[in-house]
Design a protein around this motif. Structure first.
Motif, PDB file in Angstrom:
ATOM      1  N   THR A 147      26.171 -18.771  20.942  1.00  0.00           N
ATOM      2  CA  THR A 147      25.653 -18.479  19.612  1.00  0.00           C
ATOM      3  C   THR A 147      25.168 -19.746  18.916  1.00  0.00           C
ATOM      4  N   GLU A 148      24.375 -19.539  17.878  1.00  0.00           N
ATOM      5  CA  GLU A 148      23.874 -20.665  17.096  1.00  0.00           C
ATOM      6  C   GLU A 148      25.028 -21.462  16.499  1.00  0.00           C
ATOM      7  N   GLN A 149      26.079 -20.766  16.034  1.00  0.00           N
ATOM      8  CA  GLN A 149      27.222 -21.450  15.438  1.00  0.00           C
ATOM      9  C   GLN A 149      27.979 -22.277  16.477  1.00  0.00           C
ATOM     10  N   GLN A 150      28.130 -21.730  17.676  1.00  0.00           N
ATOM     11  CA  GLN A 150      28.807 -22.488  18.734  1.00  0.00           C
ATOM     12  C   GLN A 150      28.028 -23.759  19.073  1.00  0.00           C
ATOM     13  N   VAL A 151      26.727 -23.624  19.231  1.00  0.00           N
ATOM     14  CA  VAL A 151      25.906 -24.792  19.563  1.00  0.00           C
ATOM     15  C   VAL A 151      25.954 -25.817  18.433  1.00  0.00           C
ATOM     16  N   LYS A 152      25.957 -25.330  17.195  1.00  0.00           N
ATOM     17  CA  LYS A 152      26.051 -26.231  16.036  1.00  0.00           C
ATOM     18  C   LYS A 152      27.338 -27.040  16.090  1.00  0.00           C
ATOM     19  N   THR A 153      28.446 -26.399  16.494  1.00  0.00           N
ATOM     20  CA  THR A 153      29.728 -27.096  16.581  1.00  0.00           C
ATOM     21  C   THR A 153      29.690 -28.168  17.661  1.00  0.00           C
ATOM     22  N   TYR A 154      29.079 -27.864  18.799  1.00  0.00           N
ATOM     23  CA  TYR A 154      28.950 -28.878  19.849  1.00  0.00           C
ATOM     24  C   TYR A 154      28.040 -30.017  19.393  1.00  0.00           C
ATOM     25  N   ARG A 155      26.995 -29.692  18.671  1.00  0.00           N
ATOM     26  CA  ARG A 155      26.103 -30.725  18.138  1.00  0.00           C
ATOM     27  C   ARG A 155      26.866 -31.637  17.175  1.00  0.00           C
ATOM     28  N   CYS A 156      27.710 -31.046  16.336  1.00  0.00           N
ATOM     29  CA  CYS A 156      28.530 -31.812  15.394  1.00  0.00           C
ATOM     30  C   CYS A 156      29.433 -32.782  16.166  1.00  0.00           C
ATOM     31  N   HIS A 157      30.095 -32.288  17.196  1.00  0.00           N
ATOM     32  CA  HIS A 157      30.971 -33.147  18.003  1.00  0.00           C
ATOM     33  C   HIS A 157      30.161 -34.262  18.663  1.00  0.00           C
TER      34      HIS A 157
END
Length: 214
Positions: free
Chosen positions: A129-139
């Motif tokens: 999901t977009e939210q999951q990818v956003k979290t990995y991008r944040c990390h």
């Protein structure tokens, strides 16, 4: 009566052998997974290609565990080879997502920006999901590129509402954000992350897993 008894006995034996097979596979996977993640690597590599592991586990399961162990050892060249081998298998979206998540965790732990960035690009194609990818991008920005000031306020607001392992993961990210600007605050966050995640403070970066629920 005799025939019925024989049928019942065969059914019971089939159930016993099936259950025994499931338990054997579970135990072998559990032990190998623990060894790979906790760093008992000599034992792991002595077992992963043995008869029991090859008999009980699929190629996908064995090669996924191998990658996790190589990441724990920090062997970057072999990590790349193992990761590419996994991605070359015939995978469904759930398996591909697992490989990408493991790959990101492993390469991030070893500071490999190139492969983390490659994985970020592939994640949406695996159905994440977009939210999951956003979290990995944040990390990626915070822990790998050390450029996370833009996330500080949002993370601090979330941190105040979290508990358990989710709070521990947020504390780890905040410790990374403050590492260059406020050493005491960074240390305090790191100590809390260590306590909540059950990982020694000096091993956090090498053993942290992205928590997509934060």
């Amino acid at each position: 009566m005799g025939l019925g008894y024989a049928i019942a006995l065969i059914a019971v034996l089939a159930i016993v052998f099936t259950a025994g097979g499931f338990y054997l596979r579970y135990r072998i996977y559990r032990d190998l997974n623990a060894a790979a993640r906790e760093g008992d690597l000599d034992w792991f590599f002595s077992k992963i290609d043995g008869f029991a592991a090859r008999f009980a586990l699929s190629v996908f399961a064995r090669e996924r565990l191998r990658f996790i162990a190589l990441a724990r050892r920090g062997d970057k060249d072999q990590m790349v080879e193992a990761f590419n081998g996994l991605m070359g298998l015939k995978l469904n979206d759930a398996q591909r997502s697992m490989v990408l998540a493991d790959g990101f965790d492993g390469f991030a732990a070893n500071g490999d920006r190139k492969h983390c960035h490659r994985i970020l690009i592939e994640m949406p194609q695996a159905g994440m999901t977009e939210q999951q990818v956003k979290t990995y991008r944040c990390h990626f920005d915070i822990a790998v590129c050390h450029n996370g000031q833009m996330y500080r306020t949002e993370l601090e607001n979330k941190y105040a509402t979290l508990s358990g392992r989710r709070r521990g993961y947020a504390a780890y990210l905040l410790s990374q954000i403050y590492s260059e600007t406020n050493r005491k605050r960074s240390r305090d966050y790191r100590e809390e992350a260590s306590r909540l995640l059950g990982i020694p403070a000096d091993q956090l970066t090498r053993r942290i897993h992205v928590n997509t629920t934060v």
